[in-house]
Design an enzyme around this catalytic site. Sequence first.
Site, mmCIF file in Angstrom:
data_model
loop_
_atom_site.group_PDB
_atom_site.id
_atom_site.type_symbol
_atom_site.label_atom_id
_atom_site.label_comp_id
_atom_site.label_asym_id
_atom_site.label_seq_id
_atom_site.Cartn_x
_atom_site.Cartn_y
_atom_site.Cartn_z
ATOM 1 N N HIS A 14 0.847 -1.193 0.000
ATOM 2 C CA HIS A 14 0.000 0.000 0.000
ATOM 3 C C HIS A 14 0.884 1.245 0.000
ATOM 4 O O HIS A 14 1.285 1.720 1.064
ATOM 5 C CB HIS A 14 -0.901 0.008 1.232
ATOM 6 N N GLY A 102 -3.155 -5.209 12.214
ATOM 7 C CA GLY A 102 -3.628 -5.714 10.938
ATOM 8 C C GLY A 102 -5.072 -5.304 10.724
ATOM 9 O O GLY A 102 -5.361 -4.343 10.011
ATOM 10 N N LEU A 104 -8.369 -3.456 10.824
ATOM 11 C CA LEU A 104 -8.592 -2.048 11.140
ATOM 12 C C LEU A 104 -9.429 -1.886 12.403
ATOM 13 O O LEU A 104 -10.318 -2.682 12.703
ATOM 14 C CB LEU A 104 -9.269 -1.344 9.961
ATOM 15 N N ASP A 142 -9.692 6.248 7.678
ATOM 16 C CA ASP A 142 -11.147 6.152 7.491
ATOM 17 C C ASP A 142 -11.637 4.767 7.873
ATOM 18 O O ASP A 142 -12.671 4.612 8.529
ATOM 19 C CB ASP A 142 -11.514 6.425 6.026
ATOM 20 N N GLY A 143 -10.894 3.741 7.450
ATOM 21 C CA GLY A 143 -11.294 2.368 7.749
ATOM 22 C C GLY A 143 -11.344 2.092 9.238
ATOM 23 O O GLY A 143 -12.252 1.405 9.728
ATOM 24 N N ILE A 174 -10.490 8.277 0.829
ATOM 25 C CA ILE A 174 -10.368 7.222 -0.174
ATOM 26 C C ILE A 174 -10.298 5.868 0.526
ATOM 27 O O ILE A 174 -9.589 5.697 1.525
ATOM 28 C CB ILE A 174 -9.111 7.413 -1.050
ATOM 29 N N HIS A 248 -4.078 2.987 -3.399
ATOM 30 C CA HIS A 248 -4.274 2.479 -2.041
ATOM 31 C C HIS A 248 -3.578 1.130 -1.829
ATOM 32 O O HIS A 248 -2.747 0.997 -0.943
ATOM 33 C CB HIS A 248 -5.768 2.326 -1.732
ATOM 34 N N SER A 368 -22.249 -11.045 37.679
ATOM 35 C CA SER A 368 -22.540 -12.394 37.206
ATOM 36 C C SER A 368 -21.267 -13.212 36.991
ATOM 37 O O SER A 368 -21.230 -14.411 37.292
ATOM 38 C CB SER A 368 -23.331 -12.328 35.888
ATOM 39 N N GLU A 395 -17.734 -5.682 24.460
ATOM 40 C CA GLU A 395 -16.813 -6.819 24.498
ATOM 41 C C GLU A 395 -15.668 -6.680 23.509
ATOM 42 O O GLU A 395 -14.517 -7.020 23.829
ATOM 43 C CB GLU A 395 -17.565 -8.135 24.232
ATOM 44 N N HIS A 445 -20.697 -18.971 32.678
ATOM 45 C CA HIS A 445 -21.937 -19.455 32.072
ATOM 46 C C HIS A 445 -21.570 -20.288 30.835
ATOM 47 O O HIS A 445 -21.931 -19.974 29.714
ATOM 48 C CB HIS A 445 -22.865 -18.297 31.724
ATOM 49 N N ASP A 453 -32.127 -18.592 30.346
ATOM 50 C CA ASP A 453 -31.878 -17.541 29.348
ATOM 51 C C ASP A 453 -31.997 -18.058 27.917
ATOM 52 O O ASP A 453 -32.164 -17.280 26.981
ATOM 53 C CB ASP A 453 -30.496 -16.910 29.554
ATOM 54 N N HIS A 457 -28.092 -17.499 24.727
ATOM 55 C CA HIS A 457 -27.081 -17.310 25.765
ATOM 56 C C HIS A 457 -26.343 -18.610 26.112
ATOM 57 O O HIS A 457 -25.461 -18.593 26.968
ATOM 58 C CB HIS A 457 -27.719 -16.743 27.034
#
Length: 647
Positions: A14, A102, A104, A142-143, A174, A248, A368, A395, A445, A453, A457
Amino acid sequence: MLAADGVQKANSGHPGMPMGCADLAHVLWTRHLRFDPKEPRWLGRDRFVLSAGHGSMLLYSLLHLAGFDLSLDDLKSFRQLHSRTAGHPEFGYAPGIEVTSGPLGQGFANGVGMALGQAILSARLGPGNPAADHFVYAIVSDGDLMEGVAAEAASFAGHMKLGRLVYLYDDNQITIDGSTAITFGGEDVTKRFEAYGWHVQSVDGHDHDAVHRAIEAAKAELGKPSLIRCRTTIGWGSPGKAGKSSSHGAPLGEAELEATKKHLGWPLEPRFLVPDEVRAFWKGVQAEKAAQVAAAKRDEAAWRAAHGEQAALLDALVTRALPADLQAKLLEGADQNDATRKLSHALIQKAAALVPSLIGGSADLAESNLTEIKGAGVFGPQNPAARNVPYGIREHAMGAIANGMAYEGFAIPFTATFLIFSDYMRPPIRLAALSHLQSIYVFTHDSIFLGEDGPTHQPVEQLTTLRAVPNLHVVRPADGLETAWAWGHALERKDGPTALVLTRQKPAKVTRASFDPAAVGRGAYVVAAPAGASFTVLATGSEVGLAQAALELLAAKGVVGRLVSVPCLTCFEAQPQSYRDEVLPPGQKVAVVEAARGTEWWRHAGKDGLVIGIDRFGASAPEKALAEEYGFTPAKVAEKLESWVAR
């Protein structure tokens, strides 16, 4: 030009991003970034994260010019087998690479973790300490800002007022598929980040003085993280490809490379040219940095002389020091039977007292997961010395932020959520394993037996997919003794992450003649081997006690089997063949009992073996009803084993 030449020689890479960011990176590295090429991991350095890792030739060029141990020959071997200059920056490949960036968005969140770790460390050490004033810089794209993990991390950083974060946004508009207008033009990044609580500026990314002033202003705003929008031209200097997506992700091409050099007045040959005046300029930069480092080290020596207790704490944190008898201390009083998440909670308190570098956090599930370090406070702008981090329901960012702390090396971070939500953390888990980071995951869990649940879950395939990650140790303990060993293993293991997989429910008790931590540390060990046994049953976690109860029913009928607990399958498979044969005698039939998908167990059970697992999703019902429905009662497991043995 180093980037353009490197990508062209490799015929891969790139070039556009390094060419477009050369101006702003030059300003950052020469006027602001504090570093020591002779001691790349020096405590007092500023951190630089190239979150837009596809522009890796920019980082490699800067490291070479700044005097790090990265030669022109290394640059010439860009993207080649066993090269130190991989296609994206890889932590540990070359000095000065702070993170593996690596995918993004990961580097963005890693930088947040570095700033979080710095804030906690500095607060614990007190005013004037050697970690008090460094900054975390990054170049993001941007990514990066499109990825959800960056949004999670940005929200966290703004709320926590991590003011030592300074991110330069390569706003070149871009992406691979063309202008960002086709997918990213409808939002105002400035307003979004201001809403997160960030300090935002906008500058011409090719105006050195403007970039410099913006960085100065960002450093002065310590109450907020900073984003500097740097309007740049991708592929700057290329007459045919500047500002175009064609620069790019592909080499300029020989003709365009020649045209670029002519356009910029750069010699066509030799390739990888660093003119003498450039070498002289960077020698001057290196001298300035060396003077800064020397002054900082003098200050550190004075601080150490005046703050002996804090200096000892700093050394313990930097080395992630552990007591020599850690395992023994954790095992004291651990011979108990309860939900392994509850047993883990007691062990966390022990571990936190023994290991000052242990820092915990949960994705809004501490009550929990039972992962709070009692009495250690909850991190926030008003309580930065706390050891419990409230990540919120984030997460993905939680895993990547913890990786940032692990890259720093001051902390052993553990994070917590339900096992089913490990799916949301998969990218940072994989990168922790790839980068050999000591990060600990507490996944509770752990089976369909969490109950009401329901199937959304209830994890079924998660154990199998986590075990498929190279260098990740997945540990599913059966009771208090195995849980104590599991925590000791995770704390002692410095070269990769460990996932502790724990029950919500109280499992059946495991009866042993004795407990040998060394045998458990080999990943699998014989719990019972009665005379006349004709087969072996492998089990993990809550199914060890279940399998033992089933074998007792069979023994009363004269059908005798051995029982093996396998807390860590990866650890067992790394053992010498002699030990594996001792645990699984050649020629003896093998069955496996685990309340999960179980695909990975067939390589041990073989074509004549049996895997008693779960091949469908769970259901919403109480635990005992699910055990009956899915065949995980002693009587039903015994029935399946007896039928199999009789075949």
